[in-house]
Structures are given as structure tokens and as C-alpha cells.
Design an enzyme around this catalytic site. Structure first.
Site, PDB file in Angstrom:
ATOM      1  N   ASP A  82       0.846  -1.199   0.000  1.00  0.00           N
ATOM      2  CA  ASP A  82       0.000   0.000   0.000  1.00  0.00           C
ATOM      3  C   ASP A  82       0.878   1.246   0.000  1.00  0.00           C
ATOM      4  OD1 ASP A  82      -2.262   1.580   0.035  1.00  0.00           O
ATOM      5  OD2 ASP A  82      -2.853   1.102   2.091  1.00  0.00           O
ATOM      6  N   HIS A  84       0.614   5.389   1.561  1.00  0.00           N
ATOM      7  CA  HIS A  84      -0.161   6.288   2.417  1.00  0.00           C
ATOM      8  C   HIS A  84       0.492   7.659   2.365  1.00  0.00           C
ATOM      9  CE1 HIS A  84      -2.981   7.334   5.549  1.00  0.00           C
ATOM     10  NE2 HIS A  84      -2.010   7.841   6.279  1.00  0.00           N
ATOM     11  N   THR A 122      -9.480  10.689   0.719  1.00  0.00           N
ATOM     12  CA  THR A 122      -9.798   9.765  -0.376  1.00  0.00           C
ATOM     13  C   THR A 122     -11.236   9.240  -0.272  1.00  0.00           C
ATOM     14  OG1 THR A 122      -7.489   9.168  -0.557  1.00  0.00           O
ATOM     15  CG2 THR A 122      -9.044   7.603  -1.459  1.00  0.00           C
ATOM     16  N   ARG A 170      -5.382  13.313  21.960  1.00  0.00           N
ATOM     17  CA  ARG A 170      -4.227  14.145  21.557  1.00  0.00           C
ATOM     18  C   ARG A 170      -4.698  15.455  20.935  1.00  0.00           C
ATOM     19  NH1 ARG A 170      -1.490  10.739  17.360  1.00  0.00           N
ATOM     20  NH2 ARG A 170      -0.202  12.573  17.046  1.00  0.00           N
ATOM     21  N   LYS A 189      -2.166   1.930  12.206  1.00  0.00           N
ATOM     22  CA  LYS A 189      -3.362   1.674  11.380  1.00  0.00           C
ATOM     23  C   LYS A 189      -2.979   0.952  10.093  1.00  0.00           C
ATOM     24  CE  LYS A 189      -4.776   6.095  11.309  1.00  0.00           C
ATOM     25  NZ  LYS A 189      -4.426   7.028  12.344  1.00  0.00           N
ATOM     26  N   LYS A 190      -1.923   1.431   9.444  1.00  0.00           N
ATOM     27  CA  LYS A 190      -1.557   0.855   8.140  1.00  0.00           C
ATOM     28  C   LYS A 190      -1.083  -0.588   8.293  1.00  0.00           C
ATOM     29  CE  LYS A 190      -2.891   3.203   5.180  1.00  0.00           C
ATOM     30  NZ  LYS A 190      -3.585   2.748   3.963  1.00  0.00           N
TER      31      LYS A 190
HETATM   32  N1  URA Z   1      -2.434  11.249  10.867  1.00  0.00           N
HETATM   33  C1  URA Z   1      -2.668  10.221  11.731  1.00  0.00           C
HETATM   34  O1  URA Z   1      -3.292   9.244  11.374  1.00  0.00           O
HETATM   35  N2  URA Z   1      -2.183  10.332  12.969  1.00  0.00           N
HETATM   36  C2  URA Z   1      -1.465  11.380  13.415  1.00  0.00           C
HETATM   37  O2  URA Z   1      -1.047  11.390  14.545  1.00  0.00           O
HETATM   38  C3  URA Z   1      -1.240  12.434  12.522  1.00  0.00           C
HETATM   39  C4  URA Z   1      -1.732  12.353  11.239  1.00  0.00           C
END
Ligand code: URA
Length: 452
Positions: A82, A84, A122, A170, A189-190
Site C-alpha cells: 500500500d 499512504h 480519499t 491528543r 493503522k496501516k
Molecule cells: N495522521 C494520523 O493518522 N495520525 C497522526 O497522529 C497524525 C496524522
């Protein structure tokens, strides 16, 4: 171990191990840790940083806080990979690159996001396509990744759930700008998508997420080190965001643009369109890096030859069409986009009020202009207008005369267009002289153990 003892350790500048970070991330994901402790944890990391091993452990803990996709049972013919991006304006790379790499033999399970701040998302772009379902069943997603080679969908609740809460806290505790927290959030996440190879597009310039080129480079270096440390072959291209990547920005406008590029239709290359466009000249090296790093291609020339064949033969377009149709969109979108993609009722050209050469563009401000037109969200959960945005955006180094357009505004109402004209005009700096330095499109490529 008590959560407060883990926070105390980090507060006092000591390091945390995987077990401690697993405990905190699991507690965040299952709700047993409250927002106060999440905020204190984030602030302790923000103030004291993390060494590489800690940041790798945090990334893995976030990745493993929910479902981690597996592909080995599908007997795929090619690698799972992938791309990103840290986000930009007119950045529709994913729409073109995913199908393009699939047409070269890759399998791209692309889990994408929505617009954030001044940057487009996206998913929002794909939702301009009537019927396109960004939350398909697991079964449909896996079938498309196997058979078509690409599926671009939204994040499910079960993917890296610790990140969703941690990021939310955050955002309201002044702890977003921390390299280990940013990297662990993006990569957690990725990597939960079960990737063998990841290419990151880290933007540099006036529309980039990081405020300076040095900060973008620092983020890029950390991404390579931490991604590779967590077991996924990760490289980064630092690419330019000192002007919008495409000459348009806005959801359905960008889908039209993606189709134009995939169709290879005869746009004027002399004017920097089609295969001479910035969009093409950034998407191609990103895709080539994916083919190279995943072993599909033996070297850069081989990667570029494969990409050229996939585009020229129509195979990349075909993959895009099959993905769209497989996710509920119209089967003939590629042939007749104007029958399916909505367009704005009002278009107004914003003309230059004096002669000059465009020497700087405040890209962030153009992105915010799209948000103000209704193409992005003021508040989470707002509905967006897919029709609105900007097109024909003049490029850095271009000379304009009074009365010549700087861009075209696409709006729902004339008043909406008038409300953004001042902001948009101020985004362009005109100079008397023509000797404007145009930044390179690819500033650098960073790989494990080397930088170029
Ligand atoms: N994008 C994200 O997914 N996390 C971050 O902390 C900053 C940008």
C-alpha cells in the site's frame, strides 16, 4: 502494573517496554483507561520522546489493539502492499495509484481516511460516486483485493481501535505534534492491514502536515526506521506540496481528474497536463517504488516499463472500474463520468488583478477555501458537498496578466463563491520577475539504510 505507574515512568524520562505499552493500548481500546490517563500518557511521551525500540513497540501495540488482517489464506498471486500520504491539496494519487499497482500484479488493501483540516480525504472523493460503499463486508473487501487487486475503503471500528481514542485525546491536549505518536498512529493503522510493503508519501511545503521541510524529513526518517522495525518494508518519498498536486481540488472534480489520467485522454502535455502533469510525475515514482520494494519489479526501469504498459493497455482503468462497480458504483463510470458525477451549479473565474509571475502559493489556504465552499467539514460529522471546489488552478512560475484566471471556483451558490474570493486571491503571490524557483516534485527518497 498500574497504568499510573507506567505513566510515571514515562513522565520521569524512563523507557517503556512492549508489555507496558500493550497494557496501555489494550486499556485504551477496551475503555478501561479513561481520558485523563490517556492525556497524561500522551503528554509524557510528547515531553520526553521515545527511543526507536519504544516507538516500534508502541506502533506494534496500536496495530495489535484490534483486528490485524491476514492474507496468507487467500493464496494471492502477488505481494500485499500500500501507499499512504500525510495529506495534501489536490492530492488524488491514491485513486490512480491503487488500480495502477493492481494492474501490475500487486494486491492493495487500501484503508483510507476522510478530509482532515485543509487536506482532502480519499473516502470523501470516492463518495462522490453514486452507490460507492466505503464500508463493505469483510468478505467483499477480501474478494476485491484478491480478484481485482485493489479495494479502497474506510476504517472499520475493529482496526487499531486504540489509535482512534488516543488521537481524539491528543487533538484536545496539545499533543498531536510528537514524532513517535504521529508515526505510531499512522503506521499502527496501516500495518494492521497486513502489509508486506508500505510506501509513504510525506509532503513538504506550504500545504504539508508538518510545518517545515526539516520536520517533514524528520518524520520521514522516523517512518522508515519504525516501519521497518515493526516488520514491514517501508520507504518514503518526500514530495512537494508548495502548490496543489493536481490543478483542481474538490471531491468530484478530483474523481474526474483521476479518470482523465487513467484513460490517458489527450490533455495538452505542452501545458503540463496528462503525463506531463505534477500529479502524474508524483504518482508514477510512488507506484514504481511500490513495485520495486515489493519485488514485482527488478529495478526502476523495469518498474516504469510495467507501469507504462498497465496504463497504455487500459488495464489500470479497468481495475478502477471493477473496484468501483464491485463496491456498488456504476459499471460505466469510466466511460460516462458526466452522467454520474455531480457538478456545481455556479462556476466563477477568479482573475488576477495585476500582471505578474506566480512566485508562491499558500496551498493550505486553497485547501481551506475548498472546506469553506462546503467541500470539507467544519465539524466532525458534517455533511459535505461533493460538487464544489477549485479547478484550473494556476501553477507556480506561471505568468498571468490582469483579467486572466488564477483559478475557477465551483460553488453551490454565488454568495459562497464570493465569500472565498479574498482568501483565494491572497493565496497567490505575484512577482515582477519571471525567475521563480520551482521546487522539485520529489525532494528525496528514503529507504532503510540509505537516503537519496
Ligand atoms: N495522521 C494520523 O493518522 N495520525 C497522526 O497522529 C497524525 C496524522
Amino acid at each position: 502494573m498500574l497504568t499510573q505507574e507506567i505513566i510515571r515512568r514515562k513522565r520521569d524520562g524512563q523507557t517503556l517496554n512492549r508489555q507496558m505499552l500493550d497494557l496501555v493500548m489494550r486499556g485504551i481500546a477496551d475503555g478501561s483507561i479513561g481520558d485523563a490517563q490517556i492525556g497524561a500518557f500522551a503528554m509524557a511521551v510528547y515531553l520526553n520522546g521515545m527511543n526507536r525500540d519504544e516507538a516500534v513497540a508502541l506502533t506494534e501495540s496500536i496495530r495489535d489493539s484490534g483486528q490485524v488482517m491476514r492474507w496468507d489464506d487467500l493464496d494471492l498471486a502477488g505481494p500485499v502492499l500500500d501507499k499512504h500520504s500525510t495529506g495534501g491539496v489536490g492530492d488524488l494519487v491514491s485513486l490512480v495509484l491503487g488500480p495502477w499497482v493492481a494492474a501490475c500484479g500487486g494486491h492493495v488493501p487500501m484503508v483510507s481516511g476522510r478530509g482532515l483540516g485543509h487536506t482532502g480525504g480519499t473516502l470523501d472523493k470516492l463518495e462522490s460516486i453514486p452507490g460507492y460503499d466505503v464500508t463493505p463486508s469483510d468478505e467483499t473487501f477480501r474478494r476485491l483485493v484478491k480478484d481485482v487487486g485493489v479495494a479502497i475503503i474506510g476504517q472499520t471500528g475493529s482496526l487499531a481501535p486504540a489509535d482512534k481514542r488516543l488521537y481524539g485525546v491528543r487533538d484536545v491536549t496539545a499533543t498531536v505534534e510528537s514524532i513517535p505518536l504521529i508515526v505510531a498512529s499512522i503506521l499502527g493503522k496501516k500495518l494492521a492491514c497486513g502489509l508486506e510493503t508500505l510506501v509513504m508519501d510525506v509532503k513538504v511545503g506550504s500545504g504539508a502536515f508538518m510545518p517545515t521541510e526539516e520536520a517533514s524529513r524528520e518524520l520521514a526518517e522516523a517512518i522508515v526506521a519504525i516501519g521497518c522495525g515493526a516488520g514491514t518494508k517501508t520507504s518514503v518519498l518526500l514530495t512537494d506540496m508548495n502548490q496543489p498536486l493536481a490543478d483542481c481540488a474538490g471531491n468530484s472534480l478530483e474523481v474526474f481528474e483521476a479518470l482523465r489520467l487513467l484513460r490517458g485522454d489527450g490533455r495538452n502535455e505542452e501545458r503540463g497536463e496528462g503525463r506531463n502533469s505534477r500529479l502524474y510525475r508524483v504518482t508514477r515514482p510512488l507506484a514504481a517504488e511500490m513495485l520495486l520494494q515489493s519485488g514485482i519489479a527488478s529495478d526502476t526501469e523495469d518498474a516504469e516499463a510495467r507501469l507504462d504498459r498497465a496504463l497504455d493497455s487500459g488495464e489500470a482503468l479497468e481495475r478502477f472500474s471493477r473496484m468501483v462497480h464491485g463496491l456498488g458504483g456504476p459499471a460505466d463510470l469510466a466511460e460516462r463520468p458526466e452522467d454520474h458525477l455531480a457538478t456545481a451549479p455556479i462556476t466563477i473565474d477568479l482573475d488576477a488583478d495585476r500582471a505578474g509571475c506566480i512566485s508562491a502559493i499558500d496551498t493550505r489556504s486553497l485547501g481551506l477555501g475548498v472546506v469553506e465552499l462546503g467541500g470539507g467539514r467544519r465539524n466532525a460529522g458534517d455533511a459535505i458537498d461533493h460538487r464544489v471546489g477549485l479547478s484550473h488552478i494556476a501553477a507556480l512560475g506561471q505568468r498571468v496578466e490582469p483579467g486572466q484566471p488564477l483559478l475557477r471556483i465551483h460553488a453551490a451558490e454565488r454568495a459562497d463563491a464570493e465569500a472565498v474570493t479574498q482568501r483565494l486571491r491572497r493565496a497567490f503571490t505575484l512577482s515582477e520577475t519571471d525567475d521563480v524557483a520551482i521546487p522539485p516534485l520529489v525532494h528525496a527518497t528514503l529507504r532503510e539504510g540509505q537516503s537519496a
